[in-house]
Design a protein around this motif. Structure first.
Motif, mmCIF file in Angstrom:
data_model
loop_
_atom_site.group_PDB
_atom_site.id
_atom_site.type_symbol
_atom_site.label_atom_id
_atom_site.label_comp_id
_atom_site.label_asym_id
_atom_site.label_seq_id
_atom_site.Cartn_x
_atom_site.Cartn_y
_atom_site.Cartn_z
ATOM 1 N N LEU A 161 -6.993 2.128 -5.763
ATOM 2 C CA LEU A 161 -7.782 1.392 -5.002
ATOM 3 C C LEU A 161 -7.557 2.059 -3.153
ATOM 4 C CD1 LEU A 161 -9.027 -1.448 -4.588
ATOM 5 C CD2 LEU A 161 -6.828 -2.312 -3.970
ATOM 6 N N ASN A 162 -6.578 2.581 -3.147
ATOM 7 C CA ASN A 162 -6.328 3.107 -1.571
ATOM 8 C C ASN A 162 -7.451 4.306 -1.564
ATOM 9 O OD1 ASN A 162 -4.337 1.434 -1.540
ATOM 10 N ND2 ASN A 162 -2.693 2.817 -1.307
ATOM 11 N N ILE A 170 0.940 -1.357 -0.053
ATOM 12 C CA ILE A 170 0.263 -0.010 -0.052
ATOM 13 C C ILE A 170 0.838 1.170 0.038
ATOM 14 C CG2 ILE A 170 -1.973 -1.140 1.259
ATOM 15 C CD1 ILE A 170 -1.010 0.417 3.750
ATOM 16 N N ARG A 171 2.285 1.086 0.211
ATOM 17 C CA ARG A 171 2.983 2.253 0.654
ATOM 18 C C ARG A 171 3.421 2.963 -0.844
ATOM 19 N NH1 ARG A 171 8.053 0.428 2.551
ATOM 20 N NH2 ARG A 171 7.868 -1.641 1.959
ATOM 21 N N PHE A 172 3.469 2.146 -1.939
ATOM 22 C CA PHE A 172 3.971 2.888 -3.452
ATOM 23 C C PHE A 172 2.731 2.930 -4.229
ATOM 24 C CE2 PHE A 172 7.037 0.083 -1.479
ATOM 25 C CZ PHE A 172 8.197 0.985 -1.327
ATOM 26 N N GLN A 204 -6.741 0.612 -11.666
ATOM 27 C CA GLN A 204 -5.469 -0.064 -12.322
ATOM 28 C C GLN A 204 -4.075 0.011 -11.470
ATOM 29 O OE1 GLN A 204 -5.896 1.887 -16.089
ATOM 30 N NE2 GLN A 204 -6.279 -0.238 -17.101
ATOM 31 N N SER A 205 -4.384 1.204 -10.383
ATOM 32 C CA SER A 205 -3.130 1.354 -9.618
ATOM 33 C C SER A 205 -3.547 1.126 -8.172
ATOM 34 C CB SER A 205 -2.667 2.755 -9.966
ATOM 35 O OG SER A 205 -3.668 3.762 -9.310
ATOM 36 N N ALA A 221 -3.782 -8.545 -10.201
ATOM 37 C CA ALA A 221 -4.727 -7.736 -9.379
ATOM 38 C C ALA A 221 -5.592 -7.171 -10.068
ATOM 39 C CB ALA A 221 -3.968 -7.021 -8.166
ATOM 40 N N SER A 222 -5.060 -6.198 -11.030
ATOM 41 C CA SER A 222 -5.850 -5.162 -11.639
ATOM 42 C C SER A 222 -7.023 -6.015 -12.557
ATOM 43 C CB SER A 222 -4.938 -4.460 -12.501
ATOM 44 O OG SER A 222 -5.848 -3.605 -13.521
#
Length: 300
Positions: free
Chosen positions: A179-180, A114-116, A174-175, A132-133
């Motif tokens: 999502l975050n 989740i950091r990047f 896609q990224s 995952a995407s």
């Protein structure tokens, strides 16, 4: 091995648990940074042999130059098949250190963390399977809800699945940052990272079919390990640990163990000693070891 790639967890305890004989044949099914493999090799004589598995192409950079060592680039769910190709039918012990390596978390572009801000990939083998995407943008609302509940143990899985489906109907997700941003408002501000990590864990497990691979691997071990040989397995979350615990205890993943005519349990392994967890010093030195659990089984 670069310490930055992956610090081996429960190193001494897991290798001690393999009860290594100098000229034995051993398997490390999760090579990663090579830390456990190097420790196994340090205990082998000149006629000992170690086979290691890793499906991640990045693990090749940690290749060990030793005639007693062979790295097999494959998922450990195919252990029997690939050992047979090497002419190996039986081994003295198998080591598994499951979960994600520090390297995979720290390589931002892999999408594990989740950091990047990165493309949502999360595949341990980037040359096969769906990313995952692709998963997030194609799974039904019911499928998404189910995997978030089952693999992430997230109570509001239905709400999150609904939000994902509504968002992707407007624009594909896609990224990691997309999502975050979508999911953050659903969580308490002080626990956002904790809950997002659970979401990522759930997606990663599904993308890599980790539970299926672990089950397939475990079911092959009784045929591979010699009588008196060992299974030394490190798990990081309750789902993995439950499978390992049940298999060592019962020889299966659900239901009662098989019994013979006289009522004796027909199980392939017996557990040796108690559950082993990292000491306080190891947890201080390596934060990622905190949730590690080591279980050791001996072939009957």
């Amino acid at each position: 091995m670069s310490e930055a790639y992956h610090i081996p967890v429960l190193l001494k305890e897991s290798i001690d648990g393999m009860s290594i004989k100098p000229n034995g044949v051993y398997v490390d099914v999760t090579f990663g940074g090579g830390g456990h493999s190097k420790e196994i090799l340090s205990r082998l004589g000149e006629h000992g042999k170690l086979y290691a598995f890793d499906q991640d192409h990045d693990a090749q950079q940690n290749l060990i130059n030793d005639s007693r060592f062979t790295l097999i680039q494959a998922n450990f769910r195919f252990i029997k098949r690939f050992l047979k190709l090497e002419g190996v039918k039986e081994v003295d012990a198998i080591l598994g250190d499951f979960g994600v390596s520090s390297h995979q978390f720290d390589e931002g572009e892999r999408g594990f963390s989740i950091r990047f801000d990165a493309e949502l990939d999360m595949r341990m083998d980037q040359q096969t399977g769906i990313s995952a995407s692709e998963l997030i943008n194609t799974y039904s609302e019911e499928q998404l809800s189910q995997l978030l509940w089952q693999y992430g143990e997230i109570k509001m899985s239905r709400k999150l699945a609904k939000a994902i489906v509504e968002e992707r109907s407007v624009k594909p997700i896609q990224s990691t940052s997309e999502l975050n941003a979508l999911l953050t408002p659903f969580f308490p501000p002080t626990k956002v990272n904790k809950f997002l990590a659970q979401v990522y864990q759930a997606i990663r497990i599904e993308v890599n079919q980790e539970m299926e691979a672990l089950k397939e691997f475990l079911l092959q071990t009784p045929d591979l390990i010699k009588k008196g040989g060992r299974l030394s397995l490190i798990s990081y979350h309750s789902l993995e640990d439950r499978l390992v615990k049940r298999f060592i205890r019962d020889g299966k993943f659900s239901g009662a163990p098989e019994k013979d005519f006289y009522g004796n349990m027909l199980v392939p392994f017996k557990k040796t000693g108690k559950l082993i967890t990292p000491a306080q010093t190891e947890m201080r030195q390596n934060n990622r070891s905190r949730s590690a659990k080591l279980r050791i089984g001996e072939k009957l």
